[in-house]
Design a protein around this motif. Structure first.
Motif, mmCIF file in Angstrom:
data_model
loop_
_atom_site.group_PDB
_atom_site.id
_atom_site.type_symbol
_atom_site.label_atom_id
_atom_site.label_comp_id
_atom_site.label_asym_id
_atom_site.label_seq_id
_atom_site.Cartn_x
_atom_site.Cartn_y
_atom_site.Cartn_z
ATOM 1 N N VAL A 46 31.562 42.902 36.353
ATOM 2 C CA VAL A 46 32.203 42.210 35.234
ATOM 3 C C VAL A 46 33.456 42.985 34.842
ATOM 4 C CG1 VAL A 46 31.866 41.271 32.917
ATOM 5 C CG2 VAL A 46 29.906 41.501 34.473
ATOM 6 N N PHE A 47 34.607 42.303 34.811
ATOM 7 C CA PHE A 47 35.853 43.049 34.604
ATOM 8 C C PHE A 47 36.846 42.274 33.769
ATOM 9 C CE2 PHE A 47 36.960 40.247 38.018
ATOM 10 C CZ PHE A 47 38.329 40.029 37.896
ATOM 11 N N TYR A 48 37.810 43.012 33.218
ATOM 12 C CA TYR A 48 39.010 42.431 32.639
ATOM 13 C C TYR A 48 40.203 43.105 33.286
ATOM 14 C CZ TYR A 48 42.969 41.314 29.776
ATOM 15 O OH TYR A 48 44.205 40.891 29.383
ATOM 16 N N SER A 49 41.199 42.307 33.662
ATOM 17 C CA SER A 49 42.401 42.838 34.297
ATOM 18 C C SER A 49 43.600 42.048 33.824
ATOM 19 C CB SER A 49 42.274 42.755 35.823
ATOM 20 O OG SER A 49 43.392 43.328 36.470
ATOM 21 N N MET A 50 44.601 42.739 33.289
ATOM 22 C CA MET A 50 45.799 42.047 32.824
ATOM 23 C C MET A 50 46.831 41.892 33.926
ATOM 24 S SD MET A 50 48.319 42.859 29.581
ATOM 25 C CE MET A 50 47.217 42.038 28.426
ATOM 26 N N TYR A 51 47.045 42.932 34.725
ATOM 27 C CA TYR A 51 48.081 42.885 35.760
ATOM 28 C C TYR A 51 47.511 42.918 37.179
ATOM 29 C CZ TYR A 51 51.244 43.769 31.878
ATOM 30 O OH TYR A 51 51.935 43.678 30.692
ATOM 31 N N GLY A 52 46.190 42.909 37.303
ATOM 32 C CA GLY A 52 45.579 42.806 38.627
ATOM 33 C C GLY A 52 45.046 44.104 39.200
#
Length: 248
Positions: A46-52
């Motif tokens: 499970v992750f969050y990534s703004m710029y990849g």
């Protein structure tokens, strides 16, 4: 010879009477059932990534989980909380579009997992607000301790070497503590890769990591290898917890 000139057999020579049906059923022994293979263990990445950057680490983690026979890595992203207009000004729309095919994590489905690896970028030495908002949404699970006893680890992204590779993961442990979950660091199980001094490398004994710089630096081969190792390490550990110490 029996009595009556040998026309009838003696009592000792007569055929025994057949057993009643209910007695025949009692004596039937079914063959042993073939053993069923153990079900695959499920690791939610499970992750969050703004710029990849974290997304690339998450893919590597998923590959590591999948390299273990009998383990399944399931990739999930947390919801974005920023409006598209803000993401546009931050130059993050392209990365957001590249992640649209990845399912959004549903807090209600988390108890179905056997283990977790959470990934997020750092914001001032702590997890990004989007990931914090996701953890906040798990309050009903926390209230009933639905995730208690489940192992979990972290992988992170920071802009600089002093941006919180360790403190970001360390601060996130409080989320696991309230859920009764088990924090699983990688320690120095990556071997000589943990002592790499010839090139810039993110990650720590707390988990894999990447130095994103100003957003233009992609994860290096060593950083991706460390993330893949973390996935494999977690999957192996969870298999032992679910199926016993002899699971391989």
């Amino acid at each position: 010879m029996g009595k009556g000139g040998g026309c009838l057999p003696s009592k000792s020579q007569r055929d025994p009477l057949p057993l009643p049906p209910h007695r025949r059923d009692r004596t039937y022994i079914p063959p042993p059932a073939a053993p069923r293979p153990p079900r695959p263990v499920r690791i939610y990445v499970v992750f969050y990534s703004m710029y990849g950057h974290v997304r690339l680490l998450a893919r590597a983690v998923q590959r590591g989980v999948g390299s273990v026979p009998g383990a399944l890595g399931i990739l999930l992203r947390v919801p974005e909380t920023l409006p598209r207009a803000v993401l546009a000004r931050m130059g993050a729309l392209k990365a957001a579009a590249e992640m649209e095919e990845i399912p959004v994590a549903d807090p209600g489905g988390l108890p179905d997992a056997d283990g977790f690896l959470f990934g997020f970028p750092a914001r001032y030495g702590a997890m990004a607000a989007q990931m914090q908002a996701f953890f906040d949404s798990t309050a009903p699970l926390c209230r009933h301790q639905r995730l208690a006893g489940k192992p979990a680890g972290f992988f992170v992204s920071t802009g600089t070497q002093c941006g919180g590779q360790e403190t970001t993961a360390w601060a996130a442990i409080t989320q696991l503590a309230h859920h009764g979950m088990l924090f699983v660091p990688i320690g120095y199980t990556f071997g000589e890769g943990m002592f790499e001094m010839e090139e810039l490398r993110g990650g720590s004994p707390y988990g894999a990591g990447v130095f994103a710089g100003d957003g233009t630096r992609p994860p290096s081969e060593v950083e991706l290898a460390l993330a893949e190792h973390q996935g494999k390490y977690m999957a192996t550990l969870v298999k032992r917890m679910v199926h016993g110490a002899d699971a391989s």
